[in-house]
Design a protein around this motif. Structure first.
Motif, PDB file in Angstrom:
ATOM      1  N   ARG A  61       7.033  -0.015  -8.946  1.00  0.00           N
ATOM      2  CA  ARG A  61       7.984   1.100  -8.821  1.00  0.00           C
ATOM      3  C   ARG A  61       7.746   2.199  -9.857  1.00  0.00           C
ATOM      4  N   LEU A  62       7.549   1.787 -11.107  1.00  0.00           N
ATOM      5  CA  LEU A  62       7.504   2.771 -12.193  1.00  0.00           C
ATOM      6  C   LEU A  62       6.111   3.309 -12.502  1.00  0.00           C
ATOM      7  N   ASN A  63       5.067   2.555 -12.198  1.00  0.00           N
ATOM      8  CA  ASN A  63       3.714   2.995 -12.541  1.00  0.00           C
ATOM      9  C   ASN A  63       2.862   3.309 -11.315  1.00  0.00           C
ATOM     10  N   GLN A  64       2.769   2.342 -10.398  1.00  0.00           N
ATOM     11  CA  GLN A  64       1.870   2.512  -9.259  1.00  0.00           C
ATOM     12  C   GLN A  64       2.365   3.559  -8.259  1.00  0.00           C
ATOM     13  N   ARG A  65       3.649   3.520  -7.946  1.00  0.00           N
ATOM     14  CA  ARG A  65       4.196   4.473  -6.964  1.00  0.00           C
ATOM     15  C   ARG A  65       3.979   5.921  -7.399  1.00  0.00           C
ATOM     16  N   PRO A  66       4.320   6.294  -8.649  1.00  0.00           N
ATOM     17  CA  PRO A  66       4.091   7.690  -9.071  1.00  0.00           C
ATOM     18  C   PRO A  66       2.613   8.101  -9.026  1.00  0.00           C
ATOM     19  N   LYS A  67       1.705   7.164  -9.328  1.00  0.00           N
ATOM     20  CA  LYS A  67       0.272   7.483  -9.277  1.00  0.00           C
ATOM     21  C   LYS A  67      -0.152   7.815  -7.850  1.00  0.00           C
ATOM     22  N   ILE A  68       0.328   7.048  -6.900  1.00  0.00           N
ATOM     23  CA  ILE A  68      -0.043   7.291  -5.500  1.00  0.00           C
ATOM     24  C   ILE A  68       0.582   8.596  -5.005  1.00  0.00           C
ATOM     25  N   ILE A  69       1.809   8.852  -5.391  1.00  0.00           N
ATOM     26  CA  ILE A  69       2.461  10.105  -4.995  1.00  0.00           C
ATOM     27  C   ILE A  69       1.660  11.294  -5.522  1.00  0.00           C
ATOM     28  N   GLU A  70       1.178  11.178  -6.731  1.00  0.00           N
ATOM     29  CA  GLU A  70       0.369  12.254  -7.324  1.00  0.00           C
ATOM     30  C   GLU A  70      -0.951  12.409  -6.566  1.00  0.00           C
ATOM     31  N   ARG A  71      -1.582  11.290  -6.187  1.00  0.00           N
ATOM     32  CA  ARG A  71      -2.823  11.360  -5.401  1.00  0.00           C
ATOM     33  C   ARG A  71      -2.592  12.048  -4.058  1.00  0.00           C
ATOM     34  N   ILE A  72      -1.466  11.757  -3.427  1.00  0.00           N
ATOM     35  CA  ILE A  72      -1.148  12.386  -2.137  1.00  0.00           C
ATOM     36  C   ILE A  72      -0.961  13.884  -2.331  1.00  0.00           C
TER      37      ILE A  72
ATOM     38  N   ILE B   9      -2.228  15.797  -4.661  1.00  0.00           N
ATOM     39  CA  ILE B   9      -3.529  16.423  -4.927  1.00  0.00           C
ATOM     40  C   ILE B   9      -4.333  16.525  -3.630  1.00  0.00           C
ATOM     41  N   ALA B  10      -4.343  15.458  -2.847  1.00  0.00           N
ATOM     42  CA  ALA B  10      -5.102  15.447  -1.587  1.00  0.00           C
ATOM     43  C   ALA B  10      -4.575  16.494  -0.614  1.00  0.00           C
ATOM     44  N   ARG B  11      -3.263  16.702  -0.599  1.00  0.00           N
ATOM     45  CA  ARG B  11      -2.677  17.729   0.271  1.00  0.00           C
ATOM     46  C   ARG B  11      -3.185  19.117  -0.091  1.00  0.00           C
ATOM     47  N   SER B  12      -3.437  19.320  -1.372  1.00  0.00           N
ATOM     48  CA  SER B  12      -3.875  20.642  -1.821  1.00  0.00           C
ATOM     49  C   SER B  12      -5.291  20.968  -1.337  1.00  0.00           C
ATOM     50  N   TYR B  13      -6.028  19.977  -0.827  1.00  0.00           N
ATOM     51  CA  TYR B  13      -7.376  20.215  -0.330  1.00  0.00           C
ATOM     52  C   TYR B  13      -7.385  20.882   1.035  1.00  0.00           C
ATOM     53  N   GLY B  14      -6.222  21.023   1.654  1.00  0.00           N
ATOM     54  CA  GLY B  14      -6.169  21.740   2.932  1.00  0.00           C
ATOM     55  C   GLY B  14      -5.977  20.836   4.125  1.00  0.00           C
ATOM     56  N   ASP B  15      -6.676  21.128   5.199  1.00  0.00           N
ATOM     57  CA  ASP B  15      -6.547  20.473   6.506  1.00  0.00           C
ATOM     58  C   ASP B  15      -6.420  18.955   6.369  1.00  0.00           C
ATOM     59  N   LEU B  16      -5.216  18.410   6.685  1.00  0.00           N
ATOM     60  CA  LEU B  16      -4.954  16.992   6.534  1.00  0.00           C
ATOM     61  C   LEU B  16      -5.626  16.141   7.608  1.00  0.00           C
TER      62      LEU B  16
ATOM     63  N   GLU C 298      -8.634  16.110   8.582  1.00  0.00           N
ATOM     64  CA  GLU C 298      -9.982  15.677   8.220  1.00  0.00           C
ATOM     65  C   GLU C 298     -10.078  15.399   6.722  1.00  0.00           C
ATOM     66  N   ASN C 299      -8.978  15.006   6.135  1.00  0.00           N
ATOM     67  CA  ASN C 299      -8.911  14.820   4.688  1.00  0.00           C
ATOM     68  C   ASN C 299      -8.902  13.314   4.375  1.00  0.00           C
ATOM     69  N   SER C 300     -10.065  12.768   4.031  1.00  0.00           N
ATOM     70  CA  SER C 300     -10.171  11.326   3.789  1.00  0.00           C
ATOM     71  C   SER C 300      -9.404  10.887   2.538  1.00  0.00           C
ATOM     72  N   GLU C 301      -9.325  11.741   1.522  1.00  0.00           N
ATOM     73  CA  GLU C 301      -8.564  11.386   0.321  1.00  0.00           C
ATOM     74  C   GLU C 301      -7.085  11.224   0.660  1.00  0.00           C
ATOM     75  N   TYR C 302      -6.579  12.114   1.511  1.00  0.00           N
ATOM     76  CA  TYR C 302      -5.181  12.055   1.924  1.00  0.00           C
ATOM     77  C   TYR C 302      -4.925  10.770   2.722  1.00  0.00           C
ATOM     78  N   GLU C 303      -5.804  10.473   3.679  1.00  0.00           N
ATOM     79  CA  GLU C 303      -5.653   9.254   4.491  1.00  0.00           C
ATOM     80  C   GLU C 303      -5.686   8.006   3.618  1.00  0.00           C
ATOM     81  N   SER C 304      -6.614   7.987   2.694  1.00  0.00           N
ATOM     82  CA  SER C 304      -6.751   6.843   1.796  1.00  0.00           C
ATOM     83  C   SER C 304      -5.488   6.654   0.950  1.00  0.00           C
ATOM     84  N   ALA C 305      -4.980   7.734   0.395  1.00  0.00           N
ATOM     85  CA  ALA C 305      -3.777   7.658  -0.433  1.00  0.00           C
ATOM     86  C   ALA C 305      -2.566   7.236   0.391  1.00  0.00           C
ATOM     87  N   LYS C 306      -2.459   7.744   1.613  1.00  0.00           N
ATOM     88  CA  LYS C 306      -1.338   7.361   2.485  1.00  0.00           C
ATOM     89  C   LYS C 306      -1.413   5.874   2.844  1.00  0.00           C
ATOM     90  N   ASN C 307      -2.622   5.369   3.113  1.00  0.00           N
ATOM     91  CA  ASN C 307      -2.784   3.942   3.405  1.00  0.00           C
ATOM     92  C   ASN C 307      -2.404   3.091   2.199  1.00  0.00           C
TER      93      ASN C 307
END
Length: 158
Positions: free
Chosen positions: A25-36, A38-45, A47-56
């Motif tokens: 809750r306190l460590n892992q969840r915030p890290k993944i939220i931050e990855r999502i 950042i991945a969103r900022s790359y544009g078109d979701l 075809e965005n493998s970083e976004y898919e990976s973070a969501k999974n």
């Protein structure tokens, strides 16, 4: 509503799950939220493998959190104070040897939530534990395992 399944566990196992839940809750969840984020900022979701990976990863994390919360809600901490010291029960370590003359094996019988066979902790739902539970020191027991039957002698209970 039907009775909920309880999760027998030692106090150490419950504390370990509580710590894991806190870390998720306190460590892992915030890290993944931050990855999502950042991945969103790359544009078109699409075809965005970083976004898919973070969501999974987020999905797996949330699933694990829900599982731990459920186990803790229905946890049943085992108390061996009222169990005879020479009777195999959840939470106790049992040493046995397969007959006629195999080497002794030692396992702690724990609830499924804290089972870790590599560190000598087997689930109370496993065939070996089911076969040993309720039996006494120096008793010879026949245990049904997937490969057939195994005859053992209980040589120590701690």
């Amino acid at each position: 509503m039907a009775d909920e399944k309880t999760y027998p566990m030692t106090m150490d196992g419950k504390i370990k799950l509580e710590h894991e839940l806190e870390d998720l809750r306190l460590n892992q969840r915030p890290k993944i939220i931050e990855r999502i984020k950042i991945a969103r900022s790359y544009g078109d979701l699409s075809e965005n493998s970083e976004y898919e990976s973070a969501k999974n990863e987020q999905s797996m994390l949330e699933s694990r959190i829900a599982t731990i919360e459920h186990m803790l809600q229905y946890a049943e901490v085992v108390d061996n104070a009222n169990v005879e010291s020479d009777v195999v029960s959840v939470g106790k370590k049992v040493t046995f040897k397969e007959l006629p003359d195999e080497e002794p094996e030692e396992y702690q019988i724990v609830g499924a939530a804290e089972a870790d066979p590599m560190s000598g902790k087997i689930s109370n739902d496993s065939p070996i534990a089911k076969g040993l539970l309720g039996h006494k020191l120096n008793e010879e027991v026949t245990i049904e395992i997937p490969a057939g039957n195994m005859k053992v002698k209980i040589i120590e209970i701690a």
